[in-house]
Design an enzyme around this catalytic site. Structure first.
Site, PDB file in Angstrom:
ATOM      1  N   ASP A  91     -10.607  -8.834   2.196  1.00  0.00           N
ATOM      2  CA  ASP A  91      -9.706  -7.808   2.722  1.00  0.00           C
ATOM      3  C   ASP A  91      -9.834  -7.709   4.236  1.00  0.00           C
ATOM      4  O   ASP A  91      -8.985  -7.108   4.889  1.00  0.00           O
ATOM      5  CB  ASP A  91     -10.017  -6.455   2.077  1.00  0.00           C
ATOM      6  CG  ASP A  91      -9.001  -5.385   2.461  1.00  0.00           C
ATOM      7  OD1 ASP A  91      -7.790  -5.642   2.300  1.00  0.00           O
ATOM      8  OD2 ASP A  91      -9.411  -4.306   2.934  1.00  0.00           O
ATOM      9  N   ARG A  95     -16.349  -5.555   6.721  1.00  0.00           N
ATOM     10  CA  ARG A  95     -16.004  -5.946   8.083  1.00  0.00           C
ATOM     11  C   ARG A  95     -15.991  -7.466   8.182  1.00  0.00           C
ATOM     12  O   ARG A  95     -16.870  -8.150   7.652  1.00  0.00           O
ATOM     13  CB  ARG A  95     -17.005  -5.370   9.101  1.00  0.00           C
ATOM     14  CG  ARG A  95     -16.803  -3.880   9.387  1.00  0.00           C
ATOM     15  CD  ARG A  95     -15.497  -3.639  10.128  1.00  0.00           C
ATOM     16  NE  ARG A  95     -15.263  -2.249  10.465  1.00  0.00           N
ATOM     17  CZ  ARG A  95     -14.590  -1.385   9.723  1.00  0.00           C
ATOM     18  NH1 ARG A  95     -14.114  -1.771   8.543  1.00  0.00           N
ATOM     19  NH2 ARG A  95     -14.398  -0.147  10.118  1.00  0.00           N
ATOM     20  N   HIS A 112      -6.639  -5.827   5.213  1.00  0.00           N
ATOM     21  CA  HIS A 112      -7.463  -4.659   5.527  1.00  0.00           C
ATOM     22  C   HIS A 112      -6.814  -3.383   4.982  1.00  0.00           C
ATOM     23  O   HIS A 112      -6.545  -2.424   5.722  1.00  0.00           O
ATOM     24  CB  HIS A 112      -7.681  -4.542   7.034  1.00  0.00           C
ATOM     25  CG  HIS A 112      -8.921  -3.754   7.373  1.00  0.00           C
ATOM     26  ND1 HIS A 112      -9.633  -3.967   8.528  1.00  0.00           N
ATOM     27  CD2 HIS A 112      -9.573  -2.757   6.716  1.00  0.00           C
ATOM     28  CE1 HIS A 112     -10.668  -3.131   8.570  1.00  0.00           C
ATOM     29  NE2 HIS A 112     -10.641  -2.387   7.473  1.00  0.00           N
ATOM     30  N   GLU A 134      -9.269 -10.051  13.370  1.00  0.00           N
ATOM     31  CA  GLU A 134      -8.032  -9.570  12.745  1.00  0.00           C
ATOM     32  C   GLU A 134      -7.264  -8.595  13.642  1.00  0.00           C
ATOM     33  O   GLU A 134      -6.095  -8.297  13.388  1.00  0.00           O
ATOM     34  CB  GLU A 134      -8.344  -8.888  11.416  1.00  0.00           C
ATOM     35  CG  GLU A 134      -9.126  -7.597  11.568  1.00  0.00           C
ATOM     36  CD  GLU A 134      -9.494  -6.956  10.235  1.00  0.00           C
ATOM     37  OE1 GLU A 134      -9.280  -5.744  10.098  1.00  0.00           O
ATOM     38  OE2 GLU A 134      -9.988  -7.661   9.342  1.00  0.00           O
TER      39      GLU A 134
END
Length: 326
Positions: free
Chosen positions: A256, A232, A293, A261
Site C-alpha cells: 500500500d 511506510r 496509500h 511515493e
C-alpha cells in the site's frame, strides 16, 4: 485559534472539518492545493497549518515561520514527511494523529489473503477469459506462520484479526505488550525473518527502520515468502525487493506504500510518466499488488484524522496534555 488546511478534499474531509472546527471553536480556511512556497502565503494570518503527506522541508518551514505559523499539524500517523527536528528547533509545534486501527488492519488482512490466494493473477487471467486452474493453486492461511513487525495499535489489531484464522503468529517490537503476548509470540527480528511464511510491516519510518527489509533480511527469509507493507515505503529497499521477486525468493508482495511515493499518490497522473521506475516495475508483476496509500481510507478514519489534527493543534496552543504532540 486560526487553522489553515492544505490538501482539503471537498468530497470527504470538508464536512468533518466544518463539524469539528465548530465543535472546538476553531476558525479555519482551506485550499485543495498541496503546500509549497508558491502558495504558503495563503496561510498568512493563521496560527497553524494542517497538512497530509506533502514533504515539508526546511525551506517551506522557514517560510511558514516567517508568516507567523506556530504549529504544523499533520492528519497522518506518520510525520517523517516533515523536517520536524528543524521545525522544533525554531520553536514550532508538530502534531500528528491517531485514527481507527481497524481501517489499516482490515486492509492488511485483505491483502494477506489476496496475496496468498494469487488474486491479482486470477483477475488478470479472468480479464482475458482464461478460466483454467493451472498456476492458481494457493495455500491456506491456517497453515502459515505470519510475522508481524510492529505491535502498536494497528499491528496489535492485525494480530487480533489473524487469530481467527488459526495461523501461528510471531511478533517483533522493541516495546512488548502483555496484550499481544496473549495472542502471539514475541521473537527476535532474525527469528521472525527465518520462520515466517508471510511478513507484514506496521513500524514507523525512523532512521533505525530505514530499509528494514533489505538484501540481508531477504536472504534470511523462507523461499516464497509473502511481504505486506501498509506502513511506510522506506521500510523496504525497493531494489532488493525487485531482485527477490525476480529470483522467486519472494512469492508475493502487497504494497500500500512504496518508496518515493510523494507527488504521485492522491493525484491523477493518468497518461503521465510516473518518475518512479521502481514503482512501474513492481506494478508489472502478476504476484505484486500495489495500492495507493489508502489502507486508512474509511469514513471513521477520515473523521478521526480531521478531528484529531484540529484537536492536536488546539491543545498545543492551550498547553493541555496533548497525546498528538510530537
Amino acid at each position: 485559534m486560526k487553522l489553515f488546511v492544505y490538501s482539503m478534499r471537498d468530497f470527504d474531509e470538508k464536512p468533518f472539518f466544518d463539524k469539528f472546527c465548530e465543535k472546538y471553536d476553531v476558525e479555519y480556511g482551506y485550499t485543495a492545493e498541496t503546500p509549497c512556497l508558491a502558495n504558503a502565503e495563503l496561510a498568512a494570518g493563521y496560527d497553524a497549518v494542517d497538512i497530509i503527506t506533502t514533504v515539508i522541508d526546511r525551506e517551506l518551514i522557514d517560510k511558514f515561520y516567517q508568516l507567523g505559523i506556530k504549529c504544523i499539524s499533520t492528519r497522518t500517523i506518520g510525520y517523517d514527511h516533515i523536517d520536524w527536528k528543524y521545525a522544533k528547533k525554531l520553536g514550532m509545534g508538530i502534531t500528528n494523529v491517531t485514527y481507527s486501527p481497524s481501517s489499516v488492519a482490515d486492509f492488511t488482512v485483505m491483502l494477506i489473503l489476496m496475496g496468498l490466494r494469487k488474486m491479482k493473477h486470477i483477475m488478470m487471467r479472468g480479464d482475458v477469459q482464461d478460466f483454467t486452474l493451472r498456476g492458481k493453486l494457493a495455500r491456506e492461511l491456517p497453515g502459515c506462520t505470519v510475522g508481524v513487525i510492529g505491535t502498536g495499535r494497528i499491528g496489535e489489531t492485525v494480530i487480533r484479526n489473524l487469530t481467527g484464522f488459526g495461523c501461528k503468529i510471531l511478533a517483533y517490537d522493541p516495546y512488548q505488550k502483555e496484550s499481544v503476548k496473549a495472542l502471539g509470540e514475541y521473537v527476535e527480528l532474525e527469528q521472525l525473518f527465518c520462520e515466517s511464511d508471510i511478513i507484514t510491516l506496521h513500524a514507523p519510518a525512523t532512521d533505525e527502520n530505514y530499509h528494514l527489509i533489505d538484501n540481508n533480511a531477504l536472504r534470511m527469509m523462507k523461499d516464497g515468502v509473502g511481504i505486506v507493507n501498509c506502513a511506510r515505503g522506506a521500510l523496504i529497499d525497493s531494489d532488493a525487493l525487485i531482485d527477490a521477486i525476480e529470483s522467486e525468493k519472494v512469492g508475493f508482495a502487497c504494497l500500500d506504500v512504496v518508496e518515493h511515493e510523494s507527488g504521485l499518490y492522491y493525484f491523477d497522473r493518468m497518461g503521465e510518466p510516473l518518475g518512479n521506475p521502481r514503482l512501474a516495475i513492481l506494478r508489472s508483476y502478476a504476484n505484486v499488488i500495489v495500492t495507493s496509500h489508502m489502507a486508512f481510507y474509511t469514513d471513521e478514519a477520515v473523521a478521526n484524522m480531521a478531528e484529531n489534527s484540529i484537536l492536536g493543534a488546539k491543545k498545543y496552543f492551550t498547553g493541555e496534555e496533548n497525546p498528538f504532540e510530537v
